[in-house]
Design an enzyme around this catalytic site. Structure first.
Site, PDB file in Angstrom:
ATOM      1  N   SER A  69       0.852  -1.182   0.000  1.00 38.69           N
ATOM      2  CA  SER A  69       0.000   0.000   0.000  1.00 38.69           C
ATOM      3  C   SER A  69       0.884   1.226   0.000  1.00 38.69           C
ATOM      4  O   SER A  69       1.832   1.308   0.801  1.00 38.69           O
ATOM      5  CB  SER A  69      -0.915   0.021   1.233  1.00 38.69           C
ATOM      6  OG  SER A  69      -1.607   1.256   1.298  1.00 38.69           O
ATOM      7  N   GLU A  70       0.588   2.176  -0.867  1.00 39.68           N
ATOM      8  CA  GLU A  70       1.423   3.374  -0.948  1.00 39.68           C
ATOM      9  C   GLU A  70       1.373   4.195   0.337  1.00 39.68           C
ATOM     10  O   GLU A  70       2.205   5.071   0.545  1.00 39.68           O
ATOM     11  CB  GLU A  70       1.016   4.234  -2.147  1.00 39.68           C
ATOM     12  CG  GLU A  70      -0.403   4.718  -2.119  1.00 39.68           C
ATOM     13  CD  GLU A  70      -0.888   5.117  -3.504  1.00 39.68           C
ATOM     14  OE1 GLU A  70      -1.296   6.276  -3.655  1.00 39.68           O
ATOM     15  OE2 GLU A  70      -0.863   4.274  -4.420  1.00 39.68           O
ATOM     16  N   ASN A  71       0.383   3.908   1.203  1.00 43.15           N
ATOM     17  CA  ASN A  71       0.328   4.575   2.502  1.00 43.15           C
ATOM     18  C   ASN A  71       1.539   4.226   3.368  1.00 43.15           C
ATOM     19  O   ASN A  71       1.866   4.946   4.309  1.00 43.15           O
ATOM     20  CB  ASN A  71      -0.940   4.162   3.264  1.00 43.15           C
ATOM     21  CG  ASN A  71      -2.193   4.394   2.457  1.00 43.15           C
ATOM     22  OD1 ASN A  71      -2.330   3.865   1.365  1.00 43.15           O
ATOM     23  ND2 ASN A  71      -3.101   5.173   2.985  1.00 43.15           N
ATOM     24  N   GLY A  72       2.189   3.079   3.084  1.00 44.03           N
ATOM     25  CA  GLY A  72       3.376   2.695   3.835  1.00 44.03           C
ATOM     26  C   GLY A  72       3.301   1.334   4.474  1.00 44.03           C
ATOM     27  O   GLY A  72       3.762   1.136   5.605  1.00 44.03           O
TER      28      GLY A  72
END
Length: 229
Positions: free
Chosen positions: A46-49
């Site tokens: 997830s690009e959120n981390g």
């Protein structure tokens, strides 16, 4: 019959290989997590981390720190790792994510992708789509085959502003599975009950039917509505 949104996600999940690192976009792509084969080790990014995204959280057990790109609460698989936004995008831009499944407004016959803006409509922003389109080798699109007005989304040339040129490798829709090749679009599979003629009738771009084109192997529960004439 056309497939449901979950049916599209199920079919995508069958193709993700062992040991792949996969980023899932908003919408239909997010549903892929629920249908990953249990006998394969696949790492969801997830690009959120997050690397190692698990299933959606059960209501009442949500952790506000664990969300996916759709801002839905998720769980972590054993061994998952957490990091900041900058490092997350460094993974994408550095070519460390092997696959990305993304939604689209339009896809062109040469693999051009338009998925961030419809002219005249306000949008919150492009997000990470452009980074994914350039940084991930295997870019798959998961979308409905036509718009809510019945207009084709697979075109000779995109009419909406491009996210990136010549980046899409495979298209999964509620009607078909289509490969993007240097020679054009190749129809590999059709939804249960459909044929190549029905798919072409709702596709602006020309389709070359593969010699081994077959019906999608999906459970009956994922059959959606009948295709109108």
């Amino acid at each position: 019959m056309t497939l449901t949104r979950d049916g599209i996600a199920y079919r995508v999940a069958r193709d993700l290989p062992e040991g792949s690192y996969v980023n899932l976009g908003v919408g239909i792509p997010i549903l892929v997590t629920a249908y990953l084969p249990p006998d394969k080790e696949i790492f969801i990014h997830s690009e959120n981390g997050i690397l190692g995204v698990g299933p959606m959280s059960v209501r009442g057990t949500e952790d506000p720190d664990f969300v996916n790109a759709s801002k839905q609460y998720v769980t972590l698989v054993p061994g998952a790792s957490l990091f900041d936004h900058a490092l997350s995008f460094a993974m994408i831009r550095g070519g460390h994510i092997t696959h990305s499944v993304i939604g689209a407004i339009e896809v062109a016959t040469n693999g051009d992708l338009a998925n961030w803006r419809v002219p005249g409509e306000k949008v919150p922003g492009v997000g990470g789509a452009m980074d994914l389109a350039f940084g991930v080798r295997n870019l798959y699109v998961a979308m409905n085959h036509v718009t809510n007005k019945g207009e084709p989304k697979i075109l000779n040339k995109c009419t909406c502003p491009l996210t990136a040129p010549r980046c899409v490798r495979r298209i999964y829709t509620d009607m078909a599975l289509i490969d993007v090749t240097p020679e054009g679009l190749v129809l590999r599979e059709v939804a249960p009950g459909l044929d190549a003629k029905a798919v072409q009738a709702r596709t602006e771009a020309p389709l070359r039917v593969a010699s081994d084109c077959r019906e999608m192997n999906v459970p009956a529960e994922f059959n959606g509505k009948k295709l109108s004439a």
